[in-house]
Design a protein around this motif. Sequence first.
Motif, PDB file in Angstrom:
ATOM      1  N   PHE A 194       0.840  -1.209   0.000  1.00 42.98           N
ATOM      2  CA  PHE A 194       0.000   0.000   0.000  1.00 42.98           C
ATOM      3  C   PHE A 194       0.871   1.254   0.000  1.00 42.98           C
ATOM      4  N   ASN A 220     -11.002  -8.139   2.505  1.00 42.60           N
ATOM      5  CA  ASN A 220     -10.042  -7.389   1.694  1.00 42.60           C
ATOM      6  C   ASN A 220      -9.028  -8.412   1.176  1.00 42.60           C
ATOM      7  N   ARG A 231      -6.521  -5.146  -7.809  1.00 45.82           N
ATOM      8  CA  ARG A 231      -7.535  -4.593  -6.903  1.00 45.82           C
ATOM      9  C   ARG A 231      -7.643  -3.081  -7.087  1.00 45.82           C
ATOM     10  N   TYR A 271      -4.810 -10.178   4.326  1.00 48.97           N
ATOM     11  CA  TYR A 271      -4.355  -8.817   4.604  1.00 48.97           C
ATOM     12  C   TYR A 271      -2.903  -8.853   5.071  1.00 48.97           C
ATOM     13  N   GLN A 273      -4.214   2.163  -2.408  1.00 44.25           N
ATOM     14  CA  GLN A 273      -4.478   2.132  -0.958  1.00 44.25           C
ATOM     15  C   GLN A 273      -5.927   2.556  -0.676  1.00 44.25           C
ATOM     16  N   GLY A 274      -6.587   1.803   0.199  1.00 47.57           N
ATOM     17  CA  GLY A 274      -8.007   2.056   0.432  1.00 47.57           C
ATOM     18  C   GLY A 274      -8.271   3.176   1.422  1.00 47.57           C
ATOM     19  N   TYR A 316     -14.842  -3.820   7.742  1.00 51.95           N
ATOM     20  CA  TYR A 316     -15.790  -3.371   6.706  1.00 51.95           C
ATOM     21  C   TYR A 316     -17.226  -3.759   7.040  1.00 51.95           C
ATOM     22  N   PHE A 339     -13.309  -2.444  -2.157  1.00 52.44           N
ATOM     23  CA  PHE A 339     -12.500  -2.935  -3.268  1.00 52.44           C
ATOM     24  C   PHE A 339     -13.240  -3.793  -4.266  1.00 52.44           C
TER      25      PHE A 339
HETATM   26  N1  GLN Z   1      -6.368  -1.263   4.460  1.00 51.81           N
HETATM   27  C1  GLN Z   1      -5.829  -0.436   3.424  1.00 51.81           C
HETATM   28  C2  GLN Z   1      -5.906  -1.172   2.095  1.00 51.81           C
HETATM   29  O1  GLN Z   1      -6.103  -2.360   2.063  1.00 51.81           O
HETATM   30  C3  GLN Z   1      -4.406  -0.039   3.654  1.00 51.81           C
HETATM   31  C4  GLN Z   1      -3.984   0.348   4.995  1.00 51.81           C
HETATM   32  C5  GLN Z   1      -2.493   0.508   5.029  1.00 51.81           C
HETATM   33  O2  GLN Z   1      -1.914   1.137   4.144  1.00 51.81           O
HETATM   34  N2  GLN Z   1      -1.873  -0.073   5.975  1.00 51.81           N
HETATM   35  O3  GLN Z   1      -5.758  -0.540   1.108  1.00 51.81           O
END
Ligand code: GLN
Length: 390
Positions: A16, A169, A362, A120, A33-34, A200, A316
């Motif tokens: 990210f 995710n 993604r 993750y 990045q989310g 989420y 996403f």
């Molecule tokens: N959760 C966010 C993602 O999946 C990123 C968070 C982070 O950068 N640590 O994009």
Amino acid sequence: MKPANALLEQTGTTIFTIMSALATQHGAINLGQGFPDTDGPADVVQAAADALLDQRNQYAPLTGLPELRAAVAAANKRFYGLDIDPTGVVITSGATEAITACLMALLNPGDEVVLIEPLYDTYLPVVTLLGATAKLVRLNPPDWALPREELAAAFSPRTKLLLLNSPMNPTGKVFSADELAFISEKLREHDAYAVCDEVYEHLVFRGARHIPLMTLPGMAARTLRIGSAGKTFSLTGWKIGYVSGSPALAALVAKAHQNLTFASAPNLQRAVALGLAKSDAYFAGLADDLQERRDILDAGLRRLGFKTLPADGSYFITADVSGLGYNGDDVAFCRTITEQAGVAAIPVSAFYVGTAPTQYVRFAFCKRPEILHEAVTRLERWLVSQSALA
Ligand code: GLN
Ligand code: PMP
């Protein structure tokens, strides 16, 4: 000099951070990045601003401010009918800390942990740093269904816990009632715990429903459930997370939190307490809004030939890019579109430990509609330029 921690030395910088830096360098729209590109609810932000100015800026209590712990307990009841005592709630500095604190609370060296791929980025390094062994079960596209035999085979007498991320995710998958029932059966059979990353929880779209594993029979006493104000209030920089569980398990999480950060910003905690009491309309609106954005990006990507997969929740959507005529893997694809199209995304192979599929990318859709349209326009321009070169 003596070698430092080898496990950390081997841990790469998170994808990210890498993709956000590349996006900034190339002026790209960051669908990597989310994080939302607008602020969270004005009343919550105002409450935090007010709370900075009222002379209560010293350490919060270790487990969190009483009003936030009570608000988390009340939200558990309101949304899921869960009876959580406020002493079963621990406030952390984001879900990231909550995940580590829960794993610290439950794991001893030599324990086994069932993890579900794609996963993750913090899960595996933390499990490994704690001296536990990961047993990986892989979900496969396009439907990411739970492979039940493989899941059953991943359990052993040494299984201490399963870490479940739903809504998930990077897949956008929301685990079904049947899948959750199967998981809970295995956990009970092996007398194991569940750590549920449910950041989420409120970002679930029409046709799907988020069911916390903790609500299933026999699960309340063996589950730690994690939420994040960052996601629930579109304020990812705040880093306020919350763990809900039995008072006995929460007391262990508190011990871990004591050694990680001790306490999190009191002003933000007070604002989040106000946020959690917002009307049902707020929570429904949050999901509806995001669903509209998902649909905009989904339709745009499909028009360009990306084969998108269903995304029932989270920020996403995953797209299969193999039909676009690009020669290269998902990592190269994401770099190329960031540099040449001006749109950043995340390669899904980054969420796998071993050999991974390499044609999935993604995209985060938690952005303003006009930005999503602009991203599609940029991708179209790039694709046209590519075919002109071919
Ligand atoms: N959760 C966010 C993602 O999946 C990123 C968070 C982070 O950068 N640590 O994009
Ligand atoms: N878990 C998952 C699945 C995530 O996507 C994220 C990303 N934001 C986190 C945990 C971390 O949440 P927080 O920002 O509250 O630390």
